[in-house]
Design a protein around this motif. Structure first.
Motif, PDB file in Angstrom:
ATOM      1  N   THR A 194       1.031  -1.239   0.049  1.00 43.30           N
ATOM      2  CA  THR A 194       0.089  -0.051  -0.009  1.00 43.30           C
ATOM      3  C   THR A 194       0.968   1.247  -0.072  1.00 43.30           C
ATOM      4  N   THR A 195       1.943   1.348   0.660  1.00 45.01           N
ATOM      5  CA  THR A 195       3.046   2.267   0.783  1.00 45.01           C
ATOM      6  C   THR A 195       3.294   2.740  -0.729  1.00 45.01           C
ATOM      7  N   ARG A 196       3.576   1.791  -1.353  1.00 42.93           N
ATOM      8  CA  ARG A 196       4.204   1.874  -2.855  1.00 42.93           C
ATOM      9  C   ARG A 196       3.104   2.499  -3.599  1.00 42.93           C
ATOM     10  N   ALA A 197       1.872   1.754  -3.543  1.00 42.44           N
ATOM     11  CA  ALA A 197       0.845   2.285  -4.266  1.00 42.44           C
ATOM     12  C   ALA A 197       0.665   3.648  -4.161  1.00 42.44           C
ATOM     13  N   HIS A 198       0.660   4.303  -2.911  1.00 45.44           N
ATOM     14  CA  HIS A 198       0.117   5.561  -2.785  1.00 45.44           C
ATOM     15  C   HIS A 198       1.401   6.619  -3.427  1.00 45.44           C
ATOM     16  N   TYR A 241      -5.344  -2.422  -9.193  1.00 44.80           N
ATOM     17  CA  TYR A 241      -4.308  -2.194  -8.162  1.00 44.80           C
ATOM     18  C   TYR A 241      -4.377  -3.091  -7.221  1.00 44.80           C
ATOM     19  N   LEU A 242      -3.114  -3.389  -6.488  1.00 46.27           N
ATOM     20  CA  LEU A 242      -3.106  -4.269  -5.485  1.00 46.27           C
ATOM     21  C   LEU A 242      -3.797  -5.499  -5.826  1.00 46.27           C
ATOM     22  N   ARG A 243      -3.428  -6.238  -6.767  1.00 44.91           N
ATOM     23  CA  ARG A 243      -4.097  -7.471  -7.226  1.00 44.91           C
ATOM     24  C   ARG A 243      -4.173  -8.505  -6.365  1.00 44.91           C
ATOM     25  N   PHE A 244      -3.211  -8.804  -5.451  1.00 46.20           N
ATOM     26  CA  PHE A 244      -3.299  -9.732  -4.750  1.00 46.20           C
ATOM     27  C   PHE A 244      -4.521 -10.020  -3.627  1.00 46.20           C
ATOM     28  N   PHE A 245      -5.195  -9.001  -3.467  1.00 43.45           N
ATOM     29  CA  PHE A 245      -6.409  -8.495  -2.829  1.00 43.45           C
ATOM     30  C   PHE A 245      -7.558  -9.480  -3.494  1.00 43.45           C
ATOM     31  N   PHE A 253       9.319  -9.067 -10.852  1.00 39.25           N
ATOM     32  CA  PHE A 253       9.792 -10.448 -10.396  1.00 39.25           C
ATOM     33  C   PHE A 253      10.675  -9.908  -9.067  1.00 39.25           C
ATOM     34  N   PRO A 254       9.877 -10.276  -7.855  1.00 39.05           N
ATOM     35  CA  PRO A 254      10.736 -10.029  -6.456  1.00 39.05           C
ATOM     36  C   PRO A 254      11.867 -11.210  -6.236  1.00 39.05           C
ATOM     37  N   LYS A 255      12.915 -10.918  -5.621  1.00 35.08           N
ATOM     38  CA  LYS A 255      13.855 -11.782  -5.526  1.00 35.08           C
ATOM     39  C   LYS A 255      13.426 -13.011  -4.477  1.00 35.08           C
ATOM     40  N   MET A 256      12.334 -12.899  -3.749  1.00 32.52           N
ATOM     41  CA  MET A 256      12.041 -13.803  -2.810  1.00 32.52           C
ATOM     42  C   MET A 256      10.326 -14.096  -3.171  1.00 32.52           C
ATOM     43  N   GLU A 257      10.197 -15.490  -3.077  1.00 30.69           N
ATOM     44  CA  GLU A 257       8.765 -15.785  -3.219  1.00 30.69           C
ATOM     45  C   GLU A 257       8.348 -16.459  -1.681  1.00 30.69           C
ATOM     46  N   LEU A 258       7.466 -15.564  -0.999  1.00 38.61           N
ATOM     47  CA  LEU A 258       7.527 -15.880   0.482  1.00 38.61           C
ATOM     48  C   LEU A 258       5.853 -16.478   0.825  1.00 38.61           C
ATOM     49  N   VAL A 259       5.506 -17.026   1.896  1.00 38.60           N
ATOM     50  CA  VAL A 259       4.267 -17.249   2.464  1.00 38.60           C
ATOM     51  C   VAL A 259       4.401 -16.697   4.077  1.00 38.60           C
ATOM     52  N   ARG A 263       3.586 -13.271  -0.394  1.00 43.79           N
ATOM     53  CA  ARG A 263       4.406 -12.152  -0.583  1.00 43.79           C
ATOM     54  C   ARG A 263       5.408 -12.313  -1.581  1.00 43.79           C
ATOM     55  N   GLY A 264       4.823 -12.601  -2.706  1.00 47.47           N
ATOM     56  CA  GLY A 264       5.881 -12.844  -3.706  1.00 47.47           C
ATOM     57  C   GLY A 264       5.437 -12.099  -5.013  1.00 47.47           C
ATOM     58  N   ILE A 265       5.310 -12.585  -6.361  1.00 47.47           N
ATOM     59  CA  ILE A 265       5.198 -11.920  -7.623  1.00 47.47           C
ATOM     60  C   ILE A 265       3.859 -11.487  -7.745  1.00 47.47           C
ATOM     61  N   VAL A 266       2.839 -12.012  -7.032  1.00 49.64           N
ATOM     62  CA  VAL A 266       1.422 -11.730  -7.016  1.00 49.64           C
ATOM     63  C   VAL A 266       1.352 -10.195  -6.388  1.00 49.64           C
ATOM     64  N   SER A 267       1.781 -10.326  -5.104  1.00 47.53           N
ATOM     65  CA  SER A 267       1.940  -8.943  -4.385  1.00 47.53           C
ATOM     66  C   SER A 267       2.868  -7.864  -4.714  1.00 47.53           C
ATOM     67  N   ALA A 268       3.835  -8.425  -5.440  1.00 47.99           N
ATOM     68  CA  ALA A 268       4.702  -7.357  -6.226  1.00 47.99           C
ATOM     69  C   ALA A 268       4.203  -6.491  -7.414  1.00 47.99           C
ATOM     70  N   GLY A 269       3.280  -7.277  -7.899  1.00 44.02           N
ATOM     71  CA  GLY A 269       2.270  -6.442  -9.190  1.00 44.02           C
ATOM     72  C   GLY A 269       3.140  -6.358 -10.423  1.00 44.02           C
ATOM     73  N   ARG A 270       2.570  -5.206 -11.168  1.00 44.41           N
ATOM     74  CA  ARG A 270       3.198  -4.999 -12.409  1.00 44.41           C
ATOM     75  C   ARG A 270       4.032  -3.532 -12.348  1.00 44.41           C
ATOM     76  N   ASP A 271       4.873  -3.432 -13.210  1.00 39.69           N
ATOM     77  CA  ASP A 271       5.780  -2.096 -13.546  1.00 39.69           C
ATOM     78  C   ASP A 271       4.787  -1.005 -13.771  1.00 39.69           C
ATOM     79  N   GLN A 272       4.892  -0.075 -13.282  1.00 39.94           N
ATOM     80  CA  GLN A 272       3.784   1.096 -13.765  1.00 39.94           C
ATOM     81  C   GLN A 272       4.194   1.743 -15.168  1.00 39.94           C
ATOM     82  N   ASN A 273       5.223   1.381 -15.579  1.00 39.89           N
ATOM     83  CA  ASN A 273       5.761   2.077 -17.204  1.00 39.89           C
ATOM     84  C   ASN A 273       5.602   0.945 -18.191  1.00 39.89           C
ATOM     85  N   THR A 274       6.151  -0.454 -17.828  1.00 43.11           N
ATOM     86  CA  THR A 274       6.093  -1.447 -18.680  1.00 43.11           C
ATOM     87  C   THR A 274       4.761  -2.159 -18.992  1.00 43.11           C
TER      88      THR A 274
END
Length: 459
Positions: free
Chosen positions: A128-132, A448-452, A400-406, A384-395
């Motif tokens: 949410t911080t990065r989204a704002h 926005y915030l697709r993981f939700f 692709f985060p470096k970690m895939e976590l639960v 807490r991985g690629i789904v949470s990381a979302g998409r690049d706002q420009n491209t």
């Protein structure tokens, strides 16, 4: 850690909430109807809810009694002035702007300070911080130390800032294009990892040289202070409350989700030291939240938060809270489950990449693991991985985060240690049968915030 440290919680239970036990067949149906996204599950269909520690704490009898003292006056509620005095006492900030929760404060500070084309460095992003920040036209820049991206590395303060990364960013974009540095005490996406006071002091010195503010994400500041007390030389004899004040004194303002440390189910605030910023903030809070003496909260909620802040720095409370998390971590390690080391403060993070090496990142391994945990034992956890990381706002491409976590986040004062042991047994059983877990494909993706709200289907 010695298991004997976890023999009893420092409280007794006065009220209970019944849990629903479901069959595996029922859970398979529930998760299918939820689009293989645990956020879409009904809470009644969850046995152990480790989705988040945000707003899920059990309040104390003092907090419930305080709720009855709610002053619901539209302007000048006495509960606001109590909250304001407590924030000044325990955190040291001069001005308080109440909001409905932490993201309300994030919205206001981003709107005030960020302009298009600027950069906001931080010790790893939060969703949410990065989204704002991005909605305000800014670009997030990760300046956390490299150790934070190595799950198996046991480094005590993975929340630390890499000072050279910050220097390089300042040199590249200019200090005038950095409205503030965003510092989280305990870094959620790194596994609930703390920042050291020594590192924060160095960050403060560097930012002051360039006239850059530090805005503090302080949702779990007491938990961070406890880790400093336990693991940073020179602080073992300092009370958690004193360390909290020392942390806050190194920053210019803060966003607070009271749903974490402050032990309430809703509420937050923006804290500031600068009068001009405060005056701008109270103008904005009237537009987006409510009058400046209640923001997005009822008087009773402000009262409960004021009491909860006081309880959050109680030594017995904070020690028991974090030791319960560490207890789960030890159980999982003993069962061979790969987790982020060292164990953080608000939850245990399973390394989904190591858990499911047969799945590629585009098969959403962390998301798949949350589904497996739910099917096996009714545990709700969080990807807490690629789904949470979302998409690049420009491209528009996946980030692709470096970690895939639960994340298995533990609500405060809610579950007994027997519940924690059972959760570990379920996760270990899933690990023993990990080769049977298949990947997923995303069939619905919100903007926005697709993981939700995203929906998936099994491959």
């Amino acid at each position: 850690m010695d298991d004997n440290e976890m023999t009893a919680e420092p409280y007794k239970i006065k009220m209970i909430e019944h849990l629903k036990v479901t069959s595996r067949e029922e859970r398979e149906q529930f998760i299918r109807e939820a689009g293989y996204n645990v956020f879409n599950l009904r809470s009644d269909d969850v046995y152990l809810d480790f989705l988040t520690d945000s707003g899920t704490s059990a309040m104390s009898e003092q907090q419930w009694a305080g709720m009855m003292l709610g002053d619901e006056s539209y302007a000048g509620s006495r509960n606001f002035y109590h909250l304001e005095s407590v924030v000044k006492e325990y955190y040291g900030y001069n001005y308080v702007v109440p909001t409905h929760q932490g993201r309300g404060a994030e919205h206001i500070i981003a709107r005030m300070l960020i302009r298009p084309g600027t950069y906001i460095p931080g010790n790893m992003y939060f969703t949410t911080t990065r989204a704002h920040q991005e909605l305000a036209g800014g670009t997030f820049a990760d300046i956390i130390i490299d150790e934070a991206h190595q799950p198996s590395l046991s480094y005590p303060f993975k929340g630390n800032v890499d000072l050279q990364k910050l220097r390089d960013l300042i040199a590249r974009v200019g200090a005038a294009n950095i409205p503030y540095v965003s510092i989280a005490t305990t870094v959620n996406m790194a596994g609930g990892q703390p920042i050291s006071l020594g590192n924060l002091k160095q960050v403060r010195e560097l930012t002051q040289q360039h006239g850059i503010k530090i805005i503090h994400d302080m949702a779990r500041v007491a938990e961070n202070a406890y880790m400093i007390q336990q693991y940073e030389p020179g602080y073992s004899d300092k009370p958690v409350a004193a360390i909290v004040r020392e942390i806050c004194a190194l920053t210019d303002g803060a966003t607070m989700s009271g749903k974490k440390d402050a032990l309430v189910n809703i509420g937050g605030f923006l804290a500031l030291n600068d009068l001009a910023l405060y005056e701008e903030a109270i103008n904005l809070v009237v537009l987006y939240e409510g009058l400046h003496t209640y923001g997005g909260m009822a008087g009773r909620d402000m009262e409960a938060m004021a009491i909860g802040i006081t309880e959050s720095v109680n030594e017995k409370h904070i020690s028991a809270r974090i030791k319960q998390v560490q207890y789960l971590g030890k159980k999982l390690l003993d069962g061979g489950v790969p987790i982020v080391l060292p164990v953080g403060t608000h939850g245990v993070y399973i390394d989904a990449t190591a858990f499911l090496p047969h799945l590629s990142q585009l098969e959403f391994p962390a998301q798949a693991l949350t589904i497996a945990l739910y099917k096996e034992g009714g545990i709700r956890s969080m990807e807490r991985g690629i789904v949470s990381a979302g998409r690049d706002q420009n491209t528009g491409e996946h980030i692709f985060p470096k970690m895939e976590l639960v994340r298995m986040a533990i609500p405060r004062r809610v579950y007994t240690n027997l519940h924690i042991s059972l959760a570990a047994e379920i996760a270990i059983k899933v690990y023993e049968n990990r080769n049977n877990i298949s990947g997923l494909k995303m069939v619905y993706e919100p903007k926005y915030l697709r993981f939700f709200q995203a929906r998936f289907e099994p491959l």
